[in-house]
Design a protein around this motif. Structure first.
Motif, PDB file in Angstrom:
ATOM      1  N   VAL A 154       0.847  -1.188   0.000  1.00 52.33           N
ATOM      2  CA  VAL A 154       0.000   0.000   0.000  1.00 52.33           C
ATOM      3  C   VAL A 154       0.888   1.245   0.000  1.00 52.33           C
ATOM      4  CG1 VAL A 154      -1.776   1.296   1.229  1.00 52.33           C
ATOM      5  CG2 VAL A 154      -1.816  -1.206   1.241  1.00 52.33           C
ATOM      6  N   ALA A 155       0.580   2.192  -0.866  1.00 53.74           N
ATOM      7  CA  ALA A 155       1.362   3.424  -0.932  1.00 53.74           C
ATOM      8  C   ALA A 155       0.851   4.406   0.116  1.00 53.74           C
ATOM      9  CB  ALA A 155       1.257   4.042  -2.325  1.00 53.74           C
ATOM     10  N   LEU A 156       1.716   4.735   1.057  1.00 53.55           N
ATOM     11  CA  LEU A 156       1.379   5.694   2.107  1.00 53.55           C
ATOM     12  C   LEU A 156       2.258   6.932   1.973  1.00 53.55           C
ATOM     13  CD1 LEU A 156       1.123   3.333   5.227  1.00 53.55           C
ATOM     14  CD2 LEU A 156      -0.741   4.223   3.821  1.00 53.55           C
ATOM     15  N   PRO A 157       1.754   8.110   2.390  1.00 47.26           N
ATOM     16  CA  PRO A 157       2.590   9.313   2.331  1.00 47.26           C
ATOM     17  C   PRO A 157       3.886   9.112   3.117  1.00 47.26           C
ATOM     18  CG  PRO A 157       0.305   9.883   2.823  1.00 47.26           C
ATOM     19  CD  PRO A 157       0.394   8.398   2.910  1.00 47.26           C
ATOM     20  N   SER A 158       4.986   9.563   2.560  1.00 52.31           N
ATOM     21  CA  SER A 158       6.283   9.407   3.227  1.00 52.31           C
ATOM     22  C   SER A 158       6.496  10.518   4.248  1.00 52.31           C
ATOM     23  CB  SER A 158       7.408   9.436   2.200  1.00 52.31           C
ATOM     24  OG  SER A 158       7.505  10.723   1.610  1.00 52.31           O
ATOM     25  N   GLN A 159       7.459  10.286   5.137  1.00 51.05           N
ATOM     26  CA  GLN A 159       7.780  11.312   6.126  1.00 51.05           C
ATOM     27  C   GLN A 159       8.317  12.571   5.451  1.00 51.05           C
ATOM     28  OE1 GLN A 159      10.800  10.263   9.045  1.00 51.05           O
ATOM     29  NE2 GLN A 159       9.694  11.393  10.631  1.00 51.05           N
ATOM     30  N   ASP A 160       9.050  12.393   4.359  1.00 52.68           N
ATOM     31  CA  ASP A 160       9.570  13.555   3.627  1.00 52.68           C
ATOM     32  C   ASP A 160       8.430  14.408   3.059  1.00 52.68           C
ATOM     33  OD1 ASP A 160      12.193  12.941   4.152  1.00 52.68           O
ATOM     34  OD2 ASP A 160      12.526  11.864   2.270  1.00 52.68           O
TER      35      ASP A 160
END
Length: 485
Positions: free
Chosen positions: A436-442
């Protein structure tokens, strides 16, 4: 000439200013609750309403669009026919919209109800204008700061309350509760708030209202739905072109008509124009917190940066920002009285920029997010308290509701653009988590950085405000009258 007389029996002596301030602030908080009311329900709405996730997003979009269209129109009607009268009308629509949503079992009535709730957005600028007309001069700064800050207070405090109800009761209870609160606000305003004697009279600019509505609808639809439709799709681009063409035609009409919906000659005065521009950028900066903090708190701990918290925990973390906004109202008023609203606005911008700067670094513990949230509330409380003072010091008393409504609209446009920009970043800067693609910390750090930059842009814009700002409308009237001659 403006008609500054009240209808017989409508105006009563203001012997209890504290009561008026409290009632109007409660009404403002009640209306701003509508912003966060459905957030805890969003993941479940497709199942509850038997519709797709894309379609149920209209439960949020409809409120945004209705609020943007209604705010300037209701403000102008308030100046013409009575601010209290339009305040009561707005609260009545809020009650009706809440009941429609509470009775809904499918998407269509839910969207209709949410749109009706959005139509009540003019309550806050109307309340600020009533304060200007009715309160003693020494009470105005603190009262306006509290009323303006209620826009954020309701949003911050409403989230944990809505999350608690959504977790422990049938989802319809959320809307029955909002209907009850709106009804209480209606009764309090009807009983305790006097009608202002300041009226412009004249004829309502229907052509201007339609033109502004079409332009705003096209612009905000493109901005809010562009990520779903595709930014280069013909529909998105067509709406943006329609918005530009409509606004150009609308501006020409407003400059040529004798009784415009928005007096653009007043709007382009340096103090009003600069404040409105700063409001757009502040609106952009403000929303970033609402987009970043909830996701950081709710993402799984296994990601390495998520905290795995519930929606109720999200609300409790963000609630301090609303409480701090309330606490900052007297401080904002004190700075405005001693140093001027320009200093107050610039101080708020500095604090907001600092909050986002800290947030880009401190995002690994819950207490850190609480600190960032509270600091953000302090900055927004200062800035939002200064904006109505700046607007009204440069606006004729007979146009205060329309001018404050336009300023509120500018904030809404800023938040809409922020939502679109953040959505693009979160969609494209992702990390794979179990397929699943989740928003990254960056991605979160980038949004924080952009928001900090937006606050610094607001600081730079505010630097162009006049050094000396008149304390009230009476000082502005002669100059404004001369500029229209």
């Amino acid at each position: 000439m403006p008609d500054n007389t009240a209808e017989p029996g409508e105006t009563t002596p203001v012997s209890r200013p504290n009561v008026i301030v409290a009632v109007l602030a409660i009404a403002g908080i009640g209306v701003s609750l509508m912003q966060t009311l459905v957030i805890p329900l969003l993941p479940e709405l497709p199942r509850l309403l038997d519709a797709s996730a894309s379609d149920t997003s209209w439960a949020v979009t409809a409120t945004l669009l209705a609020a943007a269209i209604a705010t300037p129109v209701v403000g102008r009607l308030g100046d013409m026919f009575g601010k209290r009268r339009m305040l009561l009308a707005s609260l009545a629509v809020l009650v009706a919209g809440s009941v429609v949503a509470a009775l809904s079992q499918s998407l269509a009535p839910m969207v209709v109800g949410r749109a009706m709730q959005g139509l009540a957005a003019g309550v806050i600028p109307l309340g600020i204008s009533i304060m200007r007309d009715e309160l003693p001069k020494e009470r105005m700064a603190s009262a306006m700061a509290l009323m303006s800050g209620s826009l954020g207070v309701g949003g911050a405090l409403g989230l944990p309350a809505a999350a608690f109800l959504a977790d422990n009761a049938d989802w319809h209870v959320l809307f029955w509760a909002s209907a009850g609160m709106a009804a209480v606000c209606f009764a309090l305003v009807a009983r305790l708030v006097p009608e202002s004697s300041v009226r412009t009279g004249g004829r309502f600019d229907g052509v201007g209202a339609v033109g502004l509505s079409i332009g705003l609808l096209a612009l905000l639809l493109a901005v809010s739905k562009g990520a779903d439709w595709g930014w280069t799709e013909p529909l998105t681009l067509g709406l943006l072109v329609l918005a530009v063409v409509t606004f150009l035609a609308w501006g020409r009409w407003e400059l040529r008509t004798r009784e415009p919906l928005v007096d653009l000659r007043t709007t382009v005065r340096r103090q009003v124009l600069v404040t409105d521009l700063a409001s757009v950028v502040f609106g952009f900066s403000m929303l970033a917190m609402s987009l970043v903090l909830p996701q950081l708190l709710q993402l799984p701990e296994a990601t390495g940066y998520g905290m795995g918290q519930s929606m109720l925990a999200v609300g409790l973390v963000m609630a301090p920002s609303g409480l701090v906004m309330v606490a900052m109202a007297p401080i904002s008023a004190r700075i405005t009285d001693t140093k001027g609203p320009k200093t107050t606005l610039m101080s708020g911008a500095v604090i907001v920029a600092a909050a986002y700067g800290l947030g880009a670094v401190l995002m690994s513990e819950i207490w850190q997010l609480v600190l960032v949230s509270a600091l953000m509330g302090a900055g927004i409380g200062l800035a939002y308290g200064a904006m109505p003072a700046l607007i009204m010091a440069a606006t004729p008393r007979s146009e205060t509701a329309a001018a404050n409504s336009l300023n509120t609209l500018m904030r809404s446009i800023g938040t809409s653009v922020a939502s679109a920009v953040a959505g693009v970043i979160l969609a494209h800067m992702t990390t794979d988590f179990g397929g699943v693609a989740l928003p990254s910390q960056d991605a979160f750090r980038l949004i924080m950085g952009i928001a900090a930059g937006a606050a610094l842009v607001a600081l730079a814009i505010a630097a162009f405000l006049p050094r000396h700002t008149a304390a009230g409308a009476a000082e502005a009237e002669p100059a404004l009258a001369g500029s229209r001659a």
